[in-house]
Design a protein around this motif. Sequence first.
Motif, mmCIF file in Angstrom:
data_model
loop_
_atom_site.group_PDB
_atom_site.id
_atom_site.type_symbol
_atom_site.label_atom_id
_atom_site.label_comp_id
_atom_site.label_asym_id
_atom_site.label_seq_id
_atom_site.Cartn_x
_atom_site.Cartn_y
_atom_site.Cartn_z
ATOM 1 N N LEU A 170 0.790 -1.161 -0.017
ATOM 2 C CA LEU A 170 0.148 -0.043 0.090
ATOM 3 C C LEU A 170 0.865 1.351 0.010
ATOM 4 C CD1 LEU A 170 -2.941 1.614 0.367
ATOM 5 C CD2 LEU A 170 -2.289 1.175 2.767
ATOM 6 N N GLY A 171 1.923 1.148 0.694
ATOM 7 C CA GLY A 171 2.772 2.388 0.894
ATOM 8 C C GLY A 171 3.662 2.602 -0.503
ATOM 9 N N LEU A 172 3.984 1.594 -1.042
ATOM 10 C CA LEU A 172 4.477 1.737 -2.501
ATOM 11 C C LEU A 172 3.670 2.448 -3.459
ATOM 12 C CD1 LEU A 172 6.633 -1.515 -2.593
ATOM 13 C CD2 LEU A 172 7.427 0.597 -1.592
ATOM 14 N N GLY A 173 2.620 1.806 -3.208
ATOM 15 C CA GLY A 173 1.347 2.471 -4.043
ATOM 16 C C GLY A 173 1.236 3.883 -3.971
ATOM 17 N N LEU A 174 1.302 4.385 -2.654
ATOM 18 C CA LEU A 174 0.932 5.899 -2.201
ATOM 19 C C LEU A 174 2.085 6.930 -2.388
ATOM 20 C CD1 LEU A 174 -0.927 5.045 1.162
ATOM 21 C CD2 LEU A 174 -1.873 6.118 -0.950
ATOM 22 N N ASN A 176 4.062 7.719 -4.677
ATOM 23 C CA ASN A 176 4.322 8.745 -5.944
ATOM 24 C C ASN A 176 3.438 9.834 -5.820
ATOM 25 O OD1 ASN A 176 2.492 7.343 -7.297
ATOM 26 N ND2 ASN A 176 3.607 6.746 -8.756
ATOM 27 N N ARG A 177 2.488 9.709 -5.164
ATOM 28 C CA ARG A 177 1.422 10.711 -4.847
ATOM 29 C C ARG A 177 0.544 10.559 -6.171
ATOM 30 N NH1 ARG A 177 5.730 13.988 -3.017
ATOM 31 N NH2 ARG A 177 5.635 14.375 -0.755
ATOM 32 N N ALA A 178 0.294 9.586 -6.547
ATOM 33 C CA ALA A 178 -0.409 9.292 -7.752
ATOM 34 C C ALA A 178 -2.112 9.799 -7.330
ATOM 35 C CB ALA A 178 -0.758 7.868 -8.149
ATOM 36 N N PRO A 179 -2.794 10.663 -8.020
ATOM 37 C CA PRO A 179 -4.060 11.036 -7.728
ATOM 38 C C PRO A 179 -5.039 9.796 -7.706
ATOM 39 C CG PRO A 179 -3.905 11.990 -9.917
ATOM 40 C CD PRO A 179 -2.334 11.183 -9.242
ATOM 41 N N LEU A 180 -4.716 8.713 -8.656
ATOM 42 C CA LEU A 180 -5.745 7.596 -8.506
ATOM 43 C C LEU A 180 -5.019 6.370 -7.953
ATOM 44 C CD1 LEU A 180 -8.407 6.417 -9.430
ATOM 45 C CD2 LEU A 180 -7.486 5.917 -11.629
ATOM 46 N N LEU A 181 -5.667 5.846 -7.141
ATOM 47 C CA LEU A 181 -5.113 4.393 -6.543
ATOM 48 C C LEU A 181 -6.041 3.411 -6.681
ATOM 49 C CD1 LEU A 181 -2.621 3.826 -4.775
ATOM 50 C CD2 LEU A 181 -4.073 3.979 -2.777
ATOM 51 N N LEU A 182 -5.550 2.375 -7.468
ATOM 52 C CA LEU A 182 -6.352 1.067 -7.691
ATOM 53 C C LEU A 182 -5.949 -0.070 -6.621
ATOM 54 C CD1 LEU A 182 -5.614 0.533 -11.426
ATOM 55 C CD2 LEU A 182 -7.304 1.828 -10.310
ATOM 56 N N LEU A 183 -6.812 -0.510 -5.762
ATOM 57 C CA LEU A 183 -6.554 -1.605 -4.755
ATOM 58 C C LEU A 183 -7.156 -2.847 -4.894
ATOM 59 C CD1 LEU A 183 -6.628 0.645 -1.416
ATOM 60 C CD2 LEU A 183 -4.583 0.051 -3.105
#
Length: 260
Positions: A170-174, A176-183
């Motif tokens: 989850l941290g790695l996905g967050l 780069n401050r991407a505005p859209l997160l797919l979980l």
Amino acid sequence: MNAPLNAAFNATARPPLLDVRGVHCVLGGQPILTDLNLQIKAGERVALIGPNGAGKSTLFQVISGLRPLRAGSVWLAGRRIDRLNPAQIARAGIGRSFQSPQVFSRLSVADNLRACLLAAQPARRWWLPYQRDAELRQQVAHWLQALQLRDCADMPAQNIDYARLRALELGLGLINRAPLLLLDEPTAGMNRAQAAHMLDLIEQLCGDRTLLLIEHDPDAVFRLATRVVVLHQGRVLADGAPEAIRHDAQVQAVYLGTAP
Ligand SMILES: Nc1ncnc2c1ncn2[C@@H]1O[C@H](COP(=O)(O)OP(=O)(O)OP(=O)(O)O)[C@@H](O)[C@H]1O
């Protein structure tokens, strides 16, 4: 145009953050997604649900550039992204997690975070050894604290337990401050306490980011989502507020296996 009218005009003129238009995807000769349309506005938290094999993960793969489209297009904040490669799509502003967590398994937890922080700072002073970069050290410490991973910071990621691995991912996905997160099923395979902890982390760390999450756990759906989209046989069957979807007869029929 006066100021309030201007603001209203701008709000309506802004393209959706994610716009999936008429997507068809064929795998192994079988149609998996058929004329799929989905628009998500900035700030929405959308749960994508549906029975096994409905096409949820395939849609994530298509959005992230990991599966080709047969037809249709995918847009992020008005920019067409379906012709970009997965790395370009990530840089365009999409972070994600996978059904089976994807991290650098031989690197320590701290080095996983460090690697992603470095990748997210293209303008970093490249000649500075990272061990001497105080700002980078501070950021790693911040993420270890935020993800509650301080006590396993120096362990290889392949040796930490599954719930922590998912927190790291989850941290790695967050980062780069991407505005859209797919979980993709962030609480799958967890016991109740671990799942509750993961939902806490998502709520605390995602802030006002736009979320699209695949989830089978109704508790997670009703806690996180402001909108639920139901996929069935590669098409959108229902789309609405969580309470409305809960009582939708067609959706119930699909889950009970009585739908045509
Ligand atoms: N590489 C592939 N080749 C052929 N068929 C595939 C391939 N990948 C997935 N499929 C098929 O596509 C359909 C949709 O799969 P997908 O994993 O997207 O569903 P899902 O809704 O995410 O299911 P689940 O909830 O079980 O994860 C399934 O019938 C699956 O067997």
